[in-house]
Scaffold this motif. Structure first.
Motif, mmCIF file in Angstrom:
data_model
loop_
_atom_site.group_PDB
_atom_site.id
_atom_site.type_symbol
_atom_site.label_atom_id
_atom_site.label_comp_id
_atom_site.label_asym_id
_atom_site.label_seq_id
_atom_site.Cartn_x
_atom_site.Cartn_y
_atom_site.Cartn_z
ATOM 1 N N VAL A 140 39.824 34.062 27.526
ATOM 2 C CA VAL A 140 38.510 34.242 28.157
ATOM 3 C C VAL A 140 37.759 32.918 28.292
ATOM 4 N N VAL A 144 41.012 31.683 31.665
ATOM 5 C CA VAL A 144 40.458 32.391 32.822
ATOM 6 C C VAL A 144 39.640 31.454 33.714
ATOM 7 N N ARG A 148 40.767 30.498 37.548
ATOM 8 C CA ARG A 148 39.860 30.818 38.654
ATOM 9 C C ARG A 148 39.589 29.598 39.533
ATOM 10 N N VAL A 173 39.263 36.975 35.776
ATOM 11 C CA VAL A 173 39.892 38.075 35.036
ATOM 12 C C VAL A 173 40.719 38.875 36.041
ATOM 13 N N SER A 174 42.010 38.908 35.846
ATOM 14 C CA SER A 174 42.887 39.440 36.885
ATOM 15 C C SER A 174 44.252 39.756 36.299
ATOM 16 N N ALA A 177 45.945 36.542 35.145
ATOM 17 C CA ALA A 177 45.553 36.101 33.808
ATOM 18 C C ALA A 177 46.272 36.914 32.732
ATOM 19 N N VAL A 253 41.315 39.927 29.293
ATOM 20 C CA VAL A 253 41.474 39.053 30.456
ATOM 21 C C VAL A 253 41.894 39.781 31.729
ATOM 22 N N GLY A 255 40.493 42.481 33.272
ATOM 23 C CA GLY A 255 39.414 42.977 34.117
ATOM 24 C C GLY A 255 39.116 44.447 33.966
ATOM 25 N N PRO A 267 41.524 42.563 39.486
ATOM 26 C CA PRO A 267 41.584 43.114 38.122
ATOM 27 C C PRO A 267 42.506 44.324 38.067
#
Length: 324
Positions: A140, A144, A148, A173-174, A177, A253, A255, A267
């Motif tokens: 996080v 992340v 991004r 957050v996806s 990740a 992480v 989402g 996410p």
């Protein structure tokens, strides 16, 4: 010097009935009891989960696994987004971790000098000892934002952004990740198992290859790796079982949005994540039963995957033992 008479020794042992006769049976029964306790715990866990999930099993049936609606207020539950997110993130982690883990294992088992092999092996295995929540916090706070800004944003604005795998807004957050954090967490399993499998390859395999004029690379590629193929596959499947059941780091992480999407930038949700997020807050009986059914599916899934992995590893170690 007097020589001991074997018959006299047998006579003395016979005069002490029960001195040794109860030791072996007692030890065997004790260890058998411990083994049965483990089996009993697994059976009780499976049975309790099945009983708790029965209302959802009876209400939704097989469509529970193919329905995408998750609405506790309306009493409609479908686990497809969670099953999809679990498998998608796990397979992405394997794609990232397998090449790195295999290369590291080959280096440690075949190429590394002894003074370097020990410290590197220790550092790799140390990754397995780090708590999951620590990985989540690192993900996080560090991973992340970096993904991004330096990976997801360039991908979304490039021509690749029109493809289904990189479409959408770069949230950070996806699913990407989640796959990266899982790859880091399963890397020690793949590396350690593959290293041990390669070290179990009989030296005759290498010597025969060298005797035919093969180079070091040709020996590893044509003689060592094919011999340990089943064990390496077992390590990969064992890592897949770990990835399927990982909870905290992925929850922090990924989402946590229940949707089935091919995009790595969107996410997602996993079965373990929805259990961690909703179980303590579920109040409706059907909601709890639906979560119990997800638990049952995850339980059976990891049981099958880990059983397959153990079987493959056992097969290669048995073959290596027979070759010796």
């Amino acid at each position: 010097m007097a020589v001991a008479d074997p018959e006299q020794g047998e006579t003395l042992a016979a005069q002490r009935p029960g001195s040794l006769s109860w030791g072996d049976p007692l030890f065997m029964r004790g260890t058998q009891l411990f083994a049965m306790v483990v089996v009993l715990v697994v059976v009780l866990a499976l049975g309790t989960t099945l009983v708790g999930a029965w209302p959802a099993l009876h209400r939704f049936g097989p469509r529970f696994l193919i329905n995408s609606t998750w609405d506790p207020v309306a009493g409609e539950f479908g686990a497809l987004p969670f099953v999809w997110g679990t498998f998608y993130s796990s397979l992405l982690a394997l794609l990232l971790a397998v090449p790195i883990g295999l290369g590291c294992a080959v280096f440690l088992a075949e190429l590394s000098p002894p003074w370097l092999s020990g410290p590197v092996s220790f550092l790799v295995e140390l990754l397995a000892a780090i708590p999951s929540v620590v990985y989540g916090l690192w993900g996080v706070l560090v991973m992340v934002p970096w993904l991004r800004d330096h990976v997801e944003t360039p991908l979304s604005t490039s021509p690749l952004g029109s493809s289904p795998f990189f479409s959408g807004a770069p949230y950070g957050v996806s699913m990407m990740a989640a796959g990266v954090i899982l790859a880091v967490m399963i890397l020690p399993i793949i590396t350690a198992v593959t290293r041990d499998v390669l070290r179990a390859v009989p030296p005759d395999q290498r010597e025969a290859s060298f005797g035919l004029g093969s180079t070091r690379w040709e020996t590893i590629w044509r003689a060592v790796l094919p011999f340990g193929r089943a064990g390496i596959l077992g390590g990969v499947v064992l890592a897949l079982g770990r990835a399927l059941g990982e909870t905290m780091a992925v929850t922090m992480v990924i989402g946590n949005r229940p949707e089935s999407s091919l995009s790595l930038l969107n996410p997602g949700y996993t079965m373990a994540s929805v259990l961690a997020n909703e179980f303590s807050e579920a109040t409706l009986h059907l909601h709890v039963a639906a979560l119990q059914e997800i638990t049952l599916v995850l339980f059976l899934m990891t049981f099958v995957v880990n059983g397959l992995a153990r079987g493959l590893v056992w097969r290669v170690t048995k073959n290596a033992g027979g070759a010796r």
